[in-house]
Design an enzyme around this catalytic site. Structure first.
Site, short mmCIF file in Angstrom:
data_model
loop_
_atom_site.label_atom_id
_atom_site.label_comp_id
_atom_site.label_asym_id
_atom_site.label_seq_id
_atom_site.Cartn_x
_atom_site.Cartn_y
_atom_site.Cartn_z
N THR A 178 0.82 -1.21 0.00
CA THR A 178 0.00 0.00 0.00
C THR A 178 0.85 1.26 0.00
O THR A 178 1.99 1.25 0.49
CB THR A 178 -0.90 0.00 1.26
OG1 THR A 178 -1.48 1.28 1.42
CG2 THR A 178 -0.13 -0.34 2.53
N ASP A 179 0.28 2.35 -0.50
CA ASP A 179 0.99 3.63 -0.44
C ASP A 179 1.19 4.11 0.99
O ASP A 179 2.01 4.97 1.27
CB ASP A 179 0.25 4.71 -1.27
CG ASP A 179 -1.18 4.98 -0.82
OD1 ASP A 179 -1.64 4.35 0.15
OD2 ASP A 179 -1.84 5.85 -1.45
N GLU A 180 0.40 3.53 1.94
CA GLU A 180 0.49 4.00 3.33
C GLU A 180 1.85 3.71 3.96
O GLU A 180 2.19 4.31 4.98
CB GLU A 180 -0.61 3.36 4.19
CG GLU A 180 -1.99 3.73 3.69
CD GLU A 180 -3.07 3.71 4.76
OE1 GLU A 180 -2.75 3.57 5.95
OE2 GLU A 180 -4.24 3.83 4.38
N TYR A 203 -1.43 -0.47 11.27
CA TYR A 203 -1.69 -1.12 9.97
C TYR A 203 -0.54 -0.87 9.01
O TYR A 203 0.05 -1.82 8.46
CB TYR A 203 -3.01 -0.60 9.36
CG TYR A 203 -3.12 -0.89 7.86
CD1 TYR A 203 -3.29 -2.19 7.40
CD2 TYR A 203 -3.03 0.14 6.91
CE1 TYR A 203 -3.36 -2.46 6.05
CE2 TYR A 203 -3.11 -0.12 5.55
CZ TYR A 203 -3.27 -1.43 5.12
OH TYR A 203 -3.33 -1.70 3.78
N LYS A 207 2.31 -3.40 7.34
CA LYS A 207 2.49 -3.58 5.89
C LYS A 207 3.95 -3.29 5.51
O LYS A 207 4.54 -3.97 4.68
CB LYS A 207 1.55 -2.68 5.11
CG LYS A 207 0.07 -3.01 5.24
CD LYS A 207 -0.34 -4.38 4.68
CE LYS A 207 -0.29 -4.45 3.18
NZ LYS A 207 -0.81 -5.75 2.68
P1 NAD Z 1 -10.16 -6.70 2.81
O1 NAD Z 1 -10.08 -6.36 4.25
O2 NAD Z 1 -11.39 -6.37 2.05
O3 NAD Z 1 -9.91 -8.26 2.60
C1 NAD Z 1 -8.91 -8.97 3.28
C2 NAD Z 1 -9.16 -10.45 3.06
O4 NAD Z 1 -8.09 -11.17 3.70
C3 NAD Z 1 -10.46 -10.95 3.67
O5 NAD Z 1 -11.11 -11.80 2.75
C4 NAD Z 1 -10.02 -11.73 4.90
O6 NAD Z 1 -10.91 -12.77 5.25
C5 NAD Z 1 -8.66 -12.24 4.44
N1 NAD Z 1 -7.77 -12.56 5.56
C6 NAD Z 1 -7.49 -11.78 6.64
N2 NAD Z 1 -6.64 -12.41 7.45
C7 NAD Z 1 -6.34 -13.59 6.86
C8 NAD Z 1 -5.49 -14.68 7.20
N3 NAD Z 1 -4.77 -14.68 8.33
N4 NAD Z 1 -5.41 -15.73 6.36
C9 NAD Z 1 -6.16 -15.76 5.23
N5 NAD Z 1 -6.99 -14.77 4.87
C10 NAD Z 1 -7.07 -13.69 5.67
O7 NAD Z 1 -8.89 -6.02 2.15
P2 NAD Z 1 -8.74 -5.30 0.73
O8 NAD Z 1 -9.19 -3.90 0.86
O9 NAD Z 1 -9.28 -6.17 -0.31
O10 NAD Z 1 -7.14 -5.26 0.63
C11 NAD Z 1 -6.43 -6.37 0.08
C12 NAD Z 1 -4.95 -6.08 0.16
O11 NAD Z 1 -4.65 -4.88 -0.54
C13 NAD Z 1 -4.43 -5.87 1.58
O12 NAD Z 1 -3.16 -6.47 1.67
C14 NAD Z 1 -4.32 -4.36 1.73
O13 NAD Z 1 -3.30 -4.02 2.62
C15 NAD Z 1 -3.95 -3.97 0.31
N6 NAD Z 1 -4.38 -2.62 -0.11
C16 NAD Z 1 -5.70 -2.24 0.00
C17 NAD Z 1 -6.07 -0.99 -0.47
C18 NAD Z 1 -7.50 -0.52 -0.39
O14 NAD Z 1 -7.76 0.64 -0.68
N7 NAD Z 1 -8.45 -1.35 -0.01
C19 NAD Z 1 -5.12 -0.14 -1.04
C20 NAD Z 1 -3.79 -0.56 -1.12
C21 NAD Z 1 -3.44 -1.82 -0.67
O1 DAU Z 2 -4.08 4.21 0.75
C1 DAU Z 2 -4.29 2.83 0.71
C2 DAU Z 2 -5.10 2.42 1.91
O2 DAU Z 2 -6.42 2.91 1.70
C3 DAU Z 2 -5.12 0.92 2.14
O3 DAU Z 2 -3.83 0.47 2.44
C4 DAU Z 2 -6.07 0.54 3.29
O4 DAU Z 2 -6.18 -0.86 3.40
C5 DAU Z 2 -7.43 1.13 2.98
O5 DAU Z 2 -8.29 0.88 4.07
C6 DAU Z 2 -7.33 2.63 2.73
O6 DAU Z 2 -6.95 3.33 3.92
P1 DAU Z 2 -7.59 4.74 4.35
O7 DAU Z 2 -7.44 4.86 5.81
O8 DAU Z 2 -7.09 5.85 3.52
O9 DAU Z 2 -9.13 4.46 3.91
P2 DAU Z 2 -10.52 4.74 4.65
O10 DAU Z 2 -11.58 4.48 3.66
O11 DAU Z 2 -10.60 4.06 5.96
O12 DAU Z 2 -10.46 6.31 4.91
C7 DAU Z 2 -10.30 7.22 3.86
C8 DAU Z 2 -10.27 8.61 4.44
O13 DAU Z 2 -11.56 8.93 4.98
C9 DAU Z 2 -9.31 8.78 5.60
O14 DAU Z 2 -8.71 10.07 5.52
C10 DAU Z 2 -10.19 8.69 6.84
C11 DAU Z 2 -11.50 9.26 6.36
N1 DAU Z 2 -12.72 8.69 7.01
C12 DAU Z 2 -12.86 7.34 7.01
C13 DAU Z 2 -13.98 6.76 7.56
C14 DAU Z 2 -14.13 5.26 7.61
C15 DAU Z 2 -13.70 9.52 7.51
O15 DAU Z 2 -13.59 10.76 7.47
N2 DAU Z 2 -14.81 8.95 8.07
C16 DAU Z 2 -14.98 7.59 8.12
O16 DAU Z 2 -16.03 7.14 8.68
#
Ligand code: NAD
Ligand code: DAU
Length: 396
Positions: A178-180, A203, A207
């Site tokens: 992730t970019d985080e 988190y 990562k």
């Molecule tokens: P998500 O939370 O929707 O899904 C995570 C999945 O992993 C779930 O199906 C969960 O059951 C499974 N899981 C959790 N722990 C596990 C374990 N110990 N063994 C097997 N399975 C397990 O997550 P997402 O948003 O789909 O993100 C997927 C990946 O992409 C993550 O690695 C996250 O860090 C990365 N990522 C997400 C975003 C985003 O915006 N959502 C952005 C950048 C990177």
């Molecule tokens: O940037 C990549 C990341 O994006 C991934 O690595 C993470 O898995 C994914 O969850 C996401 O992280 P963020 O923390 O940026 O996403 P989130 O949707 O939780 O929040 C986006 C922004 O909105 C953040 O600045 C917090 C704000 N927020 C979030 C929630 C849930 C609110 O203001 N209110 C809310 O209720």
């Protein structure tokens, strides 16, 4: 020695989550020579509902059914395995092919060799920043220890296969990051793949730790690792704890729309399909040992995202032009761990692999809202009692 197979078998971990399920759909619908083994623990974020259509079209209802050889069709290309990436025995069994032999699935058209993964795409993670601030333990377990278990299993089972150059390496361990991990930016600037890692939440720290473990397995053992680091994804099947689906759900239910602080934090939104295309390209053509940033080129402040959701929903379904009156600015539960802004320099993946994002934010958001409007039952099904408990902890 390279394996000669006419099918590509990918172990997708975390495939029942948001991006993983979109990726599985993308692979199976785009290629007819791909076999997917989906290993998922089914935490609160993992839902088999996300893959119901895929299971029906490409999968067995359950591996426990012990299908007869004659029932195995060549279009059977999706296998779900419930399990934890921290389980070393299971990882060994999957990567050696033993798992499918024992299940008596690997026969006839489905030679067990064909179901022995030649690549891993590791999506499995605890993924929500707010939850990591409440309790970091599952993040350390899955994101760090789980990744190390997979790396170690791949190292053991793939040890004879890697030779360094992409053409010669049939195996790839693609780790989804992730970019985080880069930390937070001010109003200007962009992260490149060589920017320092400065994570601010449990988190993102977990990562970053996993990224460094991947790097070490590449350096120490020549394991064929590639990393992607993407910005915020949005689209169908995203669990309604993340900003966009949470706001859609709450607005439809006429509940408060909780915006952290003043809503001025900036995220770069990437439509999940754009990310799936990028991941696919990296898996097939990316250079071993490299990291690829994947951004959406859609930077926008949170408050503007929420107002746009209110506007679109007002037009489309809710029949209410004043949904933004539901917006409530709340004390930021992330405190100093709330990164102000992320932005990625994606010139590397554009130049080396010819990828670029195609979705414009408002278009993608409209499609996403349409999906949530047509799938209200999905939202009902994935939101459990655990979700209500979590919601209370963060928002009251
Ligand atoms: P998500 O939370 O929707 O899904 C995570 C999945 O992993 C779930 O199906 C969960 O059951 C499974 N899981 C959790 N722990 C596990 C374990 N110990 N063994 C097997 N399975 C397990 O997550 P997402 O948003 O789909 O993100 C997927 C990946 O992409 C993550 O690695 C996250 O860090 C990365 N990522 C997400 C975003 C985003 O915006 N959502 C952005 C950048 C990177
Ligand atoms: O940037 C990549 C990341 O994006 C991934 O690595 C993470 O898995 C994914 O969850 C996401 O992280 P963020 O923390 O940026 O996403 P989130 O949707 O939780 O929040 C986006 C922004 O909105 C953040 O600045 C917090 C704000 N927020 C979030 C929630 C849930 C609110 O203001 N209110 C809310 O209720």
């Amino acid at each position: 020695m390279a394996k000669v197979l006419n099918r590509k078998t990918i172990l997708v971990t975390g495939g029942a989550g948001f991006i993983g399920s979109n990726f599985i759909r993308h692979e199976l619908e785009s290629y007819d020579d791909v076999v997917i083994v989906n290993l998922d623990k089914l935490t609160y974020a993992g839902n088999l509902e996300n893959l119901k259509d895929i299971e029906k079209k490409y999968g067995l209802a359950s591996l426990n059914l012990k299908p007869k050889t004659q029932d195995l069709r060549p279009d059977l290309r999706y296998f779900f395995v419930k399990g934890d990436i921290c389980d070393r025995n299971l990882a060994d069994s999957l990567l050696s092919g033993k798992y499918f032999k024992d299940k008596e699935v690997g026969q006839g058209t489905h030679d067990a060799r064909l179901m022995t993964p030649d690549s891993i795409v590791n999506f499995a993670a605890e993924s929500h920043v707010d939850r990591s601030i409440l309790d970091a333990v599952p993040f350390i377990d899955t994101n760090i220890k789980g990744t190390q278990v997979l790396l170690e299993a791949a190292r053991i089972h793939w040890q004879d296969l890697g030779s360094g150059t992409r053409d010669m390496v049939p195996n790839v361990f693609l780790h989804i990051s992730t970019d985080e991990v880069y930390g937070s930016l001010g109003k200007t600037g962009e992260f490149t793949e060589t920017s320092p890692l400065l994570p601010n939440s449990p988190y993102s720290a977990s990562k970053a730790a996993a990224d460094l473990l991947c790097r070490s397995y590449y350096k120490a053992y020549n394991l064929p690792i590639i990393l992607t680091r993407s910005s915020n994804n949005y689209g169908p099947y995203q669990f309604p704890e993340k900003l966009i689906p949470l706001m859609i759900k709450n607005a439809l239910e006429r509940k408060e729309l909780p915006v952290y602080g003043e809503g001025l934090n900036v995220r770069d939104w990437l439509y999940v399909e754009d990310n799936c295309r990028a991941i696919d390209l990296v898996l097939r053509k990316g250079n071993i040992g490299e990291i690829y940033n994947i951004g959406g080129e859609n930077e926008i402040e949170n408050i503007k995202v929420v107002k746009l959701i209110c506007k679109i929903l007002g037009e489309k379904a809710a029949g209410d032009s004043r949904l933004d009156e539901l917006i409530k600015f709340i004390n930021d539960p992330r405190g100093k761990a709330h990164d102000f802004r992320y932005a990625l320099d994606c010139s590397k993946i554009k130049k080396d692999l010819g990828w670029k994002p195609v979705s414009k934010f408002e278009e993608g958001l409209r499609e996403t809202i349409d999906w949530y409007l047509s799938n209200r039952n999905w939202v009902k099904k994935v939101v459990t009692g655990e979700y209500q408990e979590y919601y209370k902890k963060i928002y009251t």
